[in-house]
Motif scaffolding. Sequence first.
Motif, mmCIF file in Angstrom:
data_model
loop_
_atom_site.group_PDB
_atom_site.id
_atom_site.type_symbol
_atom_site.label_atom_id
_atom_site.label_comp_id
_atom_site.label_asym_id
_atom_site.label_seq_id
_atom_site.Cartn_x
_atom_site.Cartn_y
_atom_site.Cartn_z
ATOM 1 N N ALA A 198 0.823 -1.209 0.000
ATOM 2 C CA ALA A 198 0.000 0.000 0.000
ATOM 3 C C ALA A 198 0.856 1.257 0.000
ATOM 4 C CB ALA A 198 -0.922 -0.011 1.221
ATOM 5 N N VAL A 199 1.904 1.267 0.822
ATOM 6 C CA VAL A 199 2.805 2.424 0.867
ATOM 7 C C VAL A 199 3.522 2.593 -0.467
ATOM 8 C CG1 VAL A 199 4.906 3.331 1.935
ATOM 9 C CG2 VAL A 199 3.127 2.316 3.361
ATOM 10 N N GLY A 200 3.904 1.482 -1.090
ATOM 11 C CA GLY A 200 4.582 1.561 -2.377
ATOM 12 C C GLY A 200 3.698 2.074 -3.492
ATOM 13 N N ILE A 201 2.414 1.758 -3.427
ATOM 14 C CA ILE A 201 1.481 2.220 -4.451
ATOM 15 C C ILE A 201 1.193 3.709 -4.305
ATOM 16 C CG2 ILE A 201 -0.896 2.025 -5.307
ATOM 17 C CD1 ILE A 201 -0.768 -0.947 -4.517
ATOM 18 N N ASN A 202 0.844 4.129 -3.081
ATOM 19 C CA ASN A 202 0.457 5.523 -2.852
ATOM 20 C C ASN A 202 0.671 5.873 -1.379
ATOM 21 O OD1 ASN A 202 -0.864 8.017 -2.536
ATOM 22 N ND2 ASN A 202 -2.309 7.543 -4.180
ATOM 23 N N PRO A 203 1.798 6.494 -1.036
ATOM 24 C CA PRO A 203 2.083 6.815 0.369
ATOM 25 C C PRO A 203 1.025 7.709 1.009
ATOM 26 C CG PRO A 203 4.049 7.085 -0.988
ATOM 27 C CD PRO A 203 2.908 6.873 -1.924
ATOM 28 N N ARG A 204 0.494 8.659 0.249
ATOM 29 C CA ARG A 204 -0.505 9.565 0.823
ATOM 30 C C ARG A 204 -1.790 8.833 1.146
ATOM 31 N NH1 ARG A 204 -0.071 15.314 -2.509
ATOM 32 N NH2 ARG A 204 2.118 15.770 -1.929
ATOM 33 N N ALA A 205 -2.212 7.963 0.243
ATOM 34 C CA ALA A 205 -3.422 7.179 0.509
ATOM 35 C C ALA A 205 -3.198 6.233 1.679
ATOM 36 C CB ALA A 205 -3.813 6.390 -0.736
ATOM 37 N N ALA A 206 -1.967 5.724 1.811
ATOM 38 C CA ALA A 206 -1.656 4.863 2.947
ATOM 39 C C ALA A 206 -1.803 5.625 4.263
ATOM 40 C CB ALA A 206 -0.239 4.312 2.811
ATOM 41 N N THR A 207 -1.382 6.877 4.265
ATOM 42 C CA THR A 207 -1.527 7.701 5.467
ATOM 43 C C THR A 207 -2.995 7.906 5.801
ATOM 44 O OG1 THR A 207 0.544 8.851 4.988
ATOM 45 C CG2 THR A 207 -0.983 9.937 6.494
ATOM 46 N N VAL A 208 -3.809 8.143 4.763
ATOM 47 C CA VAL A 208 -5.252 8.308 4.972
ATOM 48 C C VAL A 208 -5.853 7.037 5.566
ATOM 49 C CG1 VAL A 208 -7.462 8.652 3.809
ATOM 50 C CG2 VAL A 208 -5.468 10.027 3.146
ATOM 51 N N ALA A 209 -5.302 5.881 5.119
ATOM 52 C CA ALA A 209 -5.794 4.599 5.623
ATOM 53 C C ALA A 209 -5.181 4.234 6.968
ATOM 54 C CB ALA A 209 -5.486 3.497 4.604
ATOM 55 N N ARG A 210 -4.482 5.195 7.594
ATOM 56 C CA ARG A 210 -3.889 5.042 8.917
ATOM 57 C C ARG A 210 -2.828 3.948 8.955
ATOM 58 N NH1 ARG A 210 -8.920 5.948 13.215
ATOM 59 N NH2 ARG A 210 -9.503 8.035 12.439
ATOM 60 N N ILE A 211 -2.092 3.831 7.878
ATOM 61 C CA ILE A 211 -0.948 2.932 7.832
ATOM 62 C C ILE A 211 0.292 3.738 8.236
ATOM 63 C CG2 ILE A 211 0.553 1.589 6.302
ATOM 64 C CD1 ILE A 211 -1.936 0.943 4.642
ATOM 65 N N PRO A 212 1.094 3.262 9.188
ATOM 66 C CA PRO A 212 2.278 4.013 9.632
ATOM 67 C C PRO A 212 3.399 3.948 8.603
ATOM 68 C CG PRO A 212 2.176 1.900 10.763
ATOM 69 C CD PRO A 212 0.908 2.009 9.949
ATOM 70 N N GLY A 213 3.286 4.779 7.570
ATOM 71 C CA GLY A 213 4.209 4.741 6.438
ATOM 72 C C GLY A 213 5.682 4.791 6.811
ATOM 73 N N PRO A 214 6.126 5.768 7.608
ATOM 74 C CA PRO A 214 7.553 5.839 7.971
ATOM 75 C C PRO A 214 8.063 4.567 8.638
ATOM 76 C CG PRO A 214 6.460 7.902 8.497
ATOM 77 C CD PRO A 214 5.383 6.942 8.111
ATOM 78 N N LYS A 215 7.267 4.026 9.540
ATOM 79 C CA LYS A 215 7.685 2.801 10.226
ATOM 80 C C LYS A 215 7.761 1.632 9.261
ATOM 81 C CE LYS A 215 6.461 -0.192 14.127
ATOM 82 N NZ LYS A 215 5.516 -0.406 15.258
ATOM 83 N N VAL A 216 6.776 1.520 8.358
ATOM 84 C CA VAL A 216 6.749 0.432 7.385
ATOM 85 C C VAL A 216 7.977 0.502 6.482
ATOM 86 C CG1 VAL A 216 5.528 -0.437 5.346
ATOM 87 C CG2 VAL A 216 4.243 0.141 7.421
ATOM 88 N N ILE A 217 8.315 1.692 6.027
ATOM 89 C CA ILE A 217 9.481 1.860 5.161
ATOM 90 C C ILE A 217 10.766 1.531 5.915
ATOM 91 C CG2 ILE A 217 10.874 3.566 3.918
ATOM 92 C CD1 ILE A 217 8.221 4.946 3.181
ATOM 93 N N ALA A 218 10.886 2.034 7.145
ATOM 94 C CA ALA A 218 12.094 1.775 7.936
ATOM 95 C C ALA A 218 12.285 0.276 8.159
ATOM 96 C CB ALA A 218 12.005 2.512 9.268
ATOM 97 N N VAL A 219 11.212 -0.432 8.464
ATOM 98 C CA VAL A 219 11.307 -1.875 8.697
ATOM 99 C C VAL A 219 11.744 -2.599 7.434
ATOM 100 C CG1 VAL A 219 9.963 -3.949 9.221
ATOM 101 C CG2 VAL A 219 9.690 -1.909 10.621
ATOM 102 N N SER A 220 11.323 -2.113 6.264
ATOM 103 C CA SER A 220 11.728 -2.772 5.013
ATOM 104 C C SER A 220 13.240 -2.737 4.837
ATOM 105 C CB SER A 220 11.029 -2.118 3.811
ATOM 106 O OG SER A 220 11.559 -0.840 3.521
ATOM 107 N N TYR A 221 13.880 -1.661 5.250
ATOM 108 C CA TYR A 221 15.336 -1.577 5.151
ATOM 109 C C TYR A 221 16.012 -2.459 6.198
ATOM 110 C CZ TYR A 221 15.155 2.194 1.745
ATOM 111 O OH TYR A 221 14.946 2.936 0.593
ATOM 112 N N VAL A 222 15.400 -2.593 7.367
ATOM 113 C CA VAL A 222 15.942 -3.502 8.382
ATOM 114 C C VAL A 222 15.855 -4.948 7.885
ATOM 115 C CG1 VAL A 222 15.658 -4.389 10.728
ATOM 116 C CG2 VAL A 222 15.372 -1.949 10.284
#
Length: 322
Positions: A198-222
């Motif tokens: 969801a974050v990869g498709i549309n970060p802004r829409a992910a935020t609207v859907a209450r998805i913690p975008g920054p955390k999701v992205i950070a975890v992907s790098y971990v």
Amino acid sequence: MSVAAAYPQSARSLAWMIRPVAALLLCALVLAVLWLYAPTFFKLNNLVNILVQASTLAVLAVGMSTVMIGGGIDLSLPFNAALSAVLGAMYMRATGDAVVGPLIMVVAAMGIGACNGIAVGYLGMIPFVVTLAMMTVTNGAAVWLTGSISIADVPDVFVDPFFARYAGLPLSVIIAAATAGLGIVLMSGTVYGRWLYAVGINPRAATVARIPGPKVIAVSYVLAGLMAGIAAIMLTGRLASASSNLASPSMVLDVVSACVIGGISIYGGSGKVWGAVLGALFITLLNNALNAAEISLYVNQMIRGAIIVGFVALDRFGARGG
């Protein structure tokens, strides 16, 4: 608002399949040509060696795919593996401890991944710039620590399992298969996987859907760092040594190429982990086939570059389809 409602299916969500299918067809073509002109290529030992060569690339491709699905990229991944391998090998050479050494590799690699993740996810920095800088830092650190000399004399108890066969397969191949399986389950069967798409498709829409975008992205790098740590263990075990030369710019290209060829979109939000593994197998098979045909290094690079550009064009077609 549900994630399903925020991210409707489109032509782009199906277009990723074009590239894995194309890779399978090219694999079949390469194998057919080899069957006609180099039948010795199909000896069992040679095929197993190809799987061993592909195993490290496949593990790194699993890590890269998680980052790319989230809309990022990690150019430092192979160099992260090299530095982590050096740190673990230095510890094992000094202490003879074959248990803590691999743990050091994994923890160091995840720490480097966390630095990338914080910079990209929470500080909003550009992934290309951040990971390019980290690539320089990790490569420089590995060269400085080793003096460009291999770190050998690691414990036999660590190395020996990588030279054994289990049900006819080397340990590296088994680790790669298990890692790919875990990656597939994570991305296809967990809430985190759905969030990352969801974050990869549309970060802004992910935020609207209450998805913690920054955390999701950070975890992907971990997670990518975890894969680098596993790759470090595999490389050190196979070579019975570690050095800064374990990574190179061409290896970065191979990892990214494996993902793109396997259907992972460079635009984010599309692709499957198993496709990246298939891409790693294709890249390894192509390299071996070109070497078997005694094609010069420069022509080899031209052919590989042209194929990669073609798959990137297919990726662009898929992005426009959405």
